[in-house]
Design a protein around this motif. Structure first.
Motif, PDB file in Angstrom:
ATOM      1  N   TYR A  28      14.138  34.156  44.389  1.00 28.79           N
ATOM      2  CA  TYR A  28      13.433  35.203  44.184  1.00 28.79           C
ATOM      3  C   TYR A  28      11.988  34.707  43.463  1.00 28.79           C
ATOM      4  N   MET A  29      11.287  35.682  43.469  1.00 28.78           N
ATOM      5  CA  MET A  29       9.671  35.466  43.036  1.00 28.78           C
ATOM      6  C   MET A  29       9.341  36.327  41.856  1.00 28.78           C
ATOM      7  N   TYR A  30       8.872  35.692  40.834  1.00 27.36           N
ATOM      8  CA  TYR A  30       8.816  36.439  39.485  1.00 27.36           C
ATOM      9  C   TYR A  30       7.364  36.582  39.379  1.00 27.36           C
ATOM     10  N   GLY A  31       7.044  37.818  38.812  1.00 26.33           N
ATOM     11  CA  GLY A  31       5.611  38.121  38.533  1.00 26.33           C
ATOM     12  C   GLY A  31       5.358  39.441  38.128  1.00 26.33           C
ATOM     13  N   ALA A  32       4.465  40.132  38.284  1.00 27.34           N
ATOM     14  CA  ALA A  32       4.102  41.379  37.697  1.00 27.34           C
ATOM     15  C   ALA A  32       4.826  42.499  38.681  1.00 27.34           C
ATOM     16  N   ALA A  33       5.025  42.141  39.897  1.00 25.15           N
ATOM     17  CA  ALA A  33       5.490  43.065  40.792  1.00 25.15           C
ATOM     18  C   ALA A  33       7.053  42.751  41.060  1.00 25.15           C
ATOM     19  N   ALA A  34       7.821  44.071  41.200  1.00 31.09           N
ATOM     20  CA  ALA A  34       9.244  44.045  41.385  1.00 31.09           C
ATOM     21  C   ALA A  34       9.773  42.960  42.124  1.00 31.09           C
ATOM     22  N   PRO A  35      10.806  42.566  41.786  1.00 32.19           N
ATOM     23  CA  PRO A  35      11.456  41.028  42.405  1.00 32.19           C
ATOM     24  C   PRO A  35      11.646  41.666  43.907  1.00 32.19           C
ATOM     25  N   VAL A  36      11.408  40.486  44.841  1.00 34.25           N
ATOM     26  CA  VAL A  36      11.733  41.010  46.403  1.00 34.25           C
ATOM     27  C   VAL A  36      12.843  39.810  46.737  1.00 34.25           C
ATOM     28  N   TYR A  37      13.919  40.316  47.328  1.00 33.63           N
ATOM     29  CA  TYR A  37      14.978  39.490  47.715  1.00 33.63           C
ATOM     30  C   TYR A  37      14.577  38.928  48.913  1.00 33.63           C
ATOM     31  N   VAL A  38      14.602  37.402  49.040  1.00 32.09           N
ATOM     32  CA  VAL A  38      14.370  36.703  50.312  1.00 32.09           C
ATOM     33  C   VAL A  38      15.622  35.966  50.476  1.00 32.09           C
ATOM     34  N   PRO A  39      16.225  36.555  51.482  1.00 26.54           N
ATOM     35  CA  PRO A  39      17.556  35.625  51.847  1.00 26.54           C
ATOM     36  C   PRO A  39      17.203  34.055  52.289  1.00 26.54           C
ATOM     37  N   ASP A  40      18.066  33.295  51.524  1.00 29.29           N
ATOM     38  CA  ASP A  40      18.094  31.869  51.856  1.00 29.29           C
ATOM     39  C   ASP A  40      19.114  31.338  52.649  1.00 29.29           C
ATOM     40  N   TYR A  41      19.113  31.447  53.824  1.00 34.80           N
ATOM     41  CA  TYR A  41      20.428  30.790  54.637  1.00 34.80           C
ATOM     42  C   TYR A  41      19.791  30.597  56.054  1.00 34.80           C
ATOM     43  N   GLU A  42      20.564  29.473  56.659  1.00 34.20           N
ATOM     44  CA  GLU A  42      19.990  28.961  57.726  1.00 34.20           C
ATOM     45  C   GLU A  42      20.683  29.725  58.911  1.00 34.20           C
ATOM     46  N   GLY A  43      20.186  29.409  60.008  1.00 33.45           N
ATOM     47  CA  GLY A  43      20.470  30.260  61.188  1.00 33.45           C
ATOM     48  C   GLY A  43      21.846  30.196  61.420  1.00 33.45           C
ATOM     49  N   GLY A  44      22.531  29.018  61.220  1.00 34.49           N
ATOM     50  CA  GLY A  44      23.990  28.865  61.716  1.00 34.49           C
ATOM     51  C   GLY A  44      24.973  29.362  60.534  1.00 34.49           C
ATOM     52  N   SER A  45      24.635  29.669  59.311  1.00 34.57           N
ATOM     53  CA  SER A  45      25.528  30.009  58.322  1.00 34.57           C
ATOM     54  C   SER A  45      25.390  31.828  58.341  1.00 34.57           C
ATOM     55  N   THR A  46      26.357  32.289  57.901  1.00 38.27           N
ATOM     56  CA  THR A  46      26.220  33.770  57.843  1.00 38.27           C
ATOM     57  C   THR A  46      25.919  34.170  56.633  1.00 38.27           C
ATOM     58  N   PHE A  47      25.459  35.346  56.226  1.00 36.20           N
ATOM     59  CA  PHE A  47      24.875  35.768  55.109  1.00 36.20           C
ATOM     60  C   PHE A  47      25.754  36.025  54.049  1.00 36.20           C
ATOM     61  N   GLU A  48      27.119  36.166  54.097  1.00 40.49           N
ATOM     62  CA  GLU A  48      28.038  36.097  53.109  1.00 40.49           C
ATOM     63  C   GLU A  48      28.216  34.726  52.548  1.00 40.49           C
ATOM     64  N   GLU A  49      28.032  33.696  53.383  1.00 39.43           N
ATOM     65  CA  GLU A  49      28.334  32.326  52.916  1.00 39.43           C
ATOM     66  C   GLU A  49      27.243  31.834  52.094  1.00 39.43           C
TER      67      GLU A  49
END
Length: 179
Positions: free
Chosen positions: A11-32
């Protein structure tokens, strides 16, 4: 405007609304990746809770100045009372010792007085006084007709109706001690 970012988070904190940036590698799934992120957040939350509890314990362990002053005052008072008690006990013991000494002296003086009284009583020879009275002073025992008895009522005093006659002869004690 500065951008505040956390290195451990996506997450990035600041004056703007937080933007979700997924942090997963190509081999793993989003749920993991999502599960991993939740696990990290739970660990971080547990660490914060432990730190908060530790701080609370440290605050409780600290003694405030008012309670410290009160405890010092109470300690001084207790020590003063103990010192006073010990002083009174020592004075009491001294007084007991003095009383014991004085009782011993009284017993010794009483024994000395009794011994002196016995010496005085034994030094007076009544037979010698009787002989001196008969031979030197020509004294005799009174006859029955010369003895006058009087009766005392049960009162504590006696009234005198006549003056005691004053004789020209000297008293018996004066005759005994004049020679």
């Amino acid at each position: 405007m500065t951008d505040n970012t956390k290195t451990n988070s996506t997450y990035m904190y600041g004056a703007a609304a937080p933007v979700y940036v997924p942090d997963y590698e190509g081999g793993s799934t989003f749920e993991e990746a999502l599960r991993e992120r939740r696990r990290k957040m739970e660990q971080e939350e547990r660490r914060r809770e432990l730190r908060r509890q530790r701080r609370a314990l440290e605050r409780e362990k600290r003694i405030s100045r008012g309670s410290l002053v009160a405890m010092c005052f109470a300690t001084i008072m207790i020590l003063g009372l103990c010192a006073t008690y010990i002083g009174l006990q020592s004075r009491l013991n001294e007084n007991k010792n003095q009383i014991a000494e004085l009782k011993g002296k009284v017993i010794n003086l009483t024994q000395e007085n009794d011994a002196q009284q016995k010496r005085i009583e034994t030094s007076v020879d009544l037979n010698e006084i009787r002989k001196t009275a008969r031979k030197k002073l020509h004294m005799v025992y009174p006859k029955e007709s010369q003895i006058v008895y009087y009766h005392i009522d049960n009162t504590d005093y006696m009234e005198q109706y006549k003056d005691i006659p004053s004789g020209t002869e000297t008293s018996i004690l004066g005759l005994l001690f004049s020679r």
